[in-house]
Design a protein around this motif. Structure first.
Motif, PDB file in Angstrom:
ATOM      1  N   ALA A   1       0.376  -6.811  -4.304  1.00 54.69           N
ATOM      2  CA  ALA A   1      -0.465  -6.238  -3.246  1.00 54.69           C
ATOM      3  C   ALA A   1       0.312  -5.195  -2.456  1.00 54.69           C
ATOM      4  O   ALA A   1      -0.216  -4.132  -2.117  1.00 54.69           O
TER       5      ALA A   1
ATOM      6  N   GLU B   1      -9.583  -3.857   0.100  1.00 52.90           N
ATOM      7  CA  GLU B   1      -8.966  -3.085   1.167  1.00 52.90           C
ATOM      8  C   GLU B   1      -9.537  -3.530   2.506  1.00 52.90           C
ATOM      9  O   GLU B   1     -10.749  -3.645   2.659  1.00 52.90           O
TER      10      GLU B   1
ATOM     11  N   GLN C   1      -2.829 -11.307   2.294  1.00 52.63           N
ATOM     12  CA  GLN C   1      -2.725 -11.871   0.953  1.00 52.63           C
ATOM     13  C   GLN C   1      -2.613 -13.388   1.012  1.00 52.63           C
ATOM     14  O   GLN C   1      -3.212 -14.103   0.201  1.00 52.63           O
TER      15      GLN C   1
ATOM     16  N   GLU D   1       1.786 -11.335  -3.781  1.00 54.46           N
ATOM     17  CA  GLU D   1       2.075 -10.591  -2.551  1.00 54.46           C
ATOM     18  C   GLU D   1       2.836  -9.303  -2.876  1.00 54.46           C
ATOM     19  O   GLU D   1       2.586  -8.251  -2.280  1.00 54.46           O
TER      20      GLU D   1
ATOM     21  N   PHE E   1      -4.062  -4.562   1.834  1.00 53.28           N
ATOM     22  CA  PHE E   1      -4.629  -4.820   0.517  1.00 53.28           C
ATOM     23  C   PHE E   1      -4.294  -6.243   0.095  1.00 53.28           C
ATOM     24  O   PHE E   1      -3.242  -6.784   0.442  1.00 53.28           O
ATOM     25  N   ALA E   2      -5.189  -6.830  -0.676  1.00 50.38           N
ATOM     26  CA  ALA E   2      -4.963  -8.177  -1.199  1.00 50.38           C
ATOM     27  C   ALA E   2      -5.589  -8.289  -2.580  1.00 50.38           C
ATOM     28  O   ALA E   2      -6.668  -7.737  -2.830  1.00 50.38           O
ATOM     29  N   VAL E   3      -4.895  -8.992  -3.464  1.00 46.69           N
ATOM     30  CA  VAL E   3      -5.405  -9.261  -4.803  1.00 46.69           C
ATOM     31  C   VAL E   3      -6.290 -10.502  -4.728  1.00 46.69           C
ATOM     32  O   VAL E   3      -5.859 -11.553  -4.255  1.00 46.69           O
TER      33      VAL E   3
ATOM     34  N   ILE F   1      -9.013  -5.849  -6.282  1.00 43.71           N
ATOM     35  CA  ILE F   1      -8.146  -5.681  -5.117  1.00 43.71           C
ATOM     36  C   ILE F   1      -9.035  -5.197  -3.984  1.00 43.71           C
ATOM     37  O   ILE F   1      -9.834  -4.279  -4.166  1.00 43.71           O
TER      38      ILE F   1
ATOM     39  N   TYR G   1       0.658  -2.090  -4.484  1.00 41.54           N
ATOM     40  CA  TYR G   1      -0.597  -1.335  -4.528  1.00 41.54           C
ATOM     41  C   TYR G   1      -0.785  -0.540  -3.246  1.00 41.54           C
ATOM     42  O   TYR G   1      -1.248   0.615  -3.272  1.00 41.54           O
ATOM     43  N   GLU G   2      -0.406  -1.127  -2.118  1.00 41.65           N
ATOM     44  CA  GLU G   2      -0.484  -0.406  -0.845  1.00 41.65           C
ATOM     45  C   GLU G   2       0.392   0.840  -0.881  1.00 41.65           C
ATOM     46  O   GLU G   2      -0.018   1.931  -0.457  1.00 41.65           O
TER      47      GLU G   2
ATOM     48  N   LEU H   1      -1.877 -10.252 -12.419  1.00 42.19           N
ATOM     49  CA  LEU H   1      -2.965  -9.539 -11.753  1.00 42.19           C
ATOM     50  C   LEU H   1      -4.288  -9.814 -12.441  1.00 42.19           C
ATOM     51  O   LEU H   1      -5.295 -10.146 -11.780  1.00 42.19           O
TER      52      LEU H   1
END
Length: 313
Positions: free
Chosen positions: A293, A17, A134, A290, A8-10, A15, A296-297, A261
């Protein structure tokens, strides 16, 4: 237990996937390859050195989703890791695997192990190094990812191979593989195979395994699966990027991380975010992004685990 099936990356707008089953999930490893190795598959030389530009270019995405892109990455890393495996000598010391790797067949367990280690490289890139997805998405759209020199790449893979062999406690297994070689471990009618055939002491009822079977089943010793290798026939994920709803996740963040975010999702630069939240440098913002992210994962993995607990009874 965390279920990590995606990265995952912002990014601006949300975000994203990157499923680990997609060809794109190997892009971090691709960007670390030196030009000398990428030249083995010339179309890959045309891939943009910026992930935003790559994702926006249909021709580049066609190259990435081609099986040849996967083979380039896997073969380059497997061949490189092979150079750093250490096998026991008769005098009790350790040495590089002798001879050209072309002398060894696809049935040789160390050949298969050189492919198994690749997924560990990818995990190291994502979790312990400055090569994560990220980081790729934190680059400005006008920047380009630099090429590593061949020596830099060699140093990187040598250090990672030593680290992973130690962390996974693979050396005793490598020792056994080397001490218990058999004729099928050598390819064709090479001198190595002829010499070995004169003195081998193994069970002559060994079963031949095709490359296709290895890819499908992995390595089996006494009925136990030791490791899997990537399956080159795996279907490419057509939906590579997926924007994920974040409302519930956002409630778990501190006010500062919520602001970071939201500003990043709105397209603010790292410099502007640093000024808004009181950080001295943009690099401090990138570290927080980072962290977000990664959180969130973990959140997605936890939610999926809870779903399984409720419905898999």
């Amino acid at each position: 237990m965390s279920l990590r099936y995606s990265f995952f990356a912002v990014v601006p707008d949300g975000i994203i996937e990157i499923p680990q089953g997609s060809n794109l999930s190997w892009l971090t490893l691709f960007y670390a390859l030196p030009r000398e190795l990428v030249e083995k598959y010339p179309p890959a030389l045309s891939l943009p050195r910026n992930i935003y530009e790559l994702l926006d270019d249909p021709d580049s995405m066609e190259i990435v989703k081609n099986d040849m892109f996967l083979l380039l990455v896997w073969d380059c890393y497997a061949w490189s890791a092979w150079q750093f495996f250490q096998v026991p000598s008769k005098d009790g010391t350790y040495k590089d695997i002798p001879g050209d790797w072309k002398n060894y067949s696809g049935d040789f367990p160390l050949w298969r192990l050189s492919y198994e280690i690749i997924k560990h490289f990818r995990k190291k890139f994502e979790t312990e190094m400055d090569w994560s997805f990220q980081r790729l998405f934190l680059m400005d759209r006008d920047d380009e990812h630099p090429w590593l020199t061949y020596q830099q790449f060699s140093n990187l893979i040598g250090n990672l191979t030593d680290m992973i062999v130690a962390e996974e406690n693979w050396q005793p297994m490598i020792d056994e593989f080397w001490k218990n070689r058999n004729p099928d471990d050598y390819s064709g009618s090479s001198v190595h195979k002829r010499d070995f055939n004169r003195s081998w002491y193994h069970d002559r009822n060994h079963r031949h395994l095709s490359i296709e079977e290895i890819a499908e089943t992995g390595a089996m010793i006494d009925g136990e699966m030791l490791f899997d290798i990537p399956n080159p026939s795996a279907e490419f994920e057509t939906k590579v990027l997926q924007k994920i709803g974040i409302e519930q996740f956002e409630r778990k963040l501190t006010e500062q991380d919520k602001q970071i975010l939201r500003m990043r999702m709105d397209g603010s630069s790292l410099k502007d975010i640093a000024a808004a939240v009181g950080f001295r440098t943009p690099s401090a913002v990138s570290k927080h992004i980072e962290k977000i992210a990664g959180a969130y994962e973990d959140y997605v993995s936890g939610e999926y685990g809870s779903f399984l607990d409720k419905h898999a009874k």
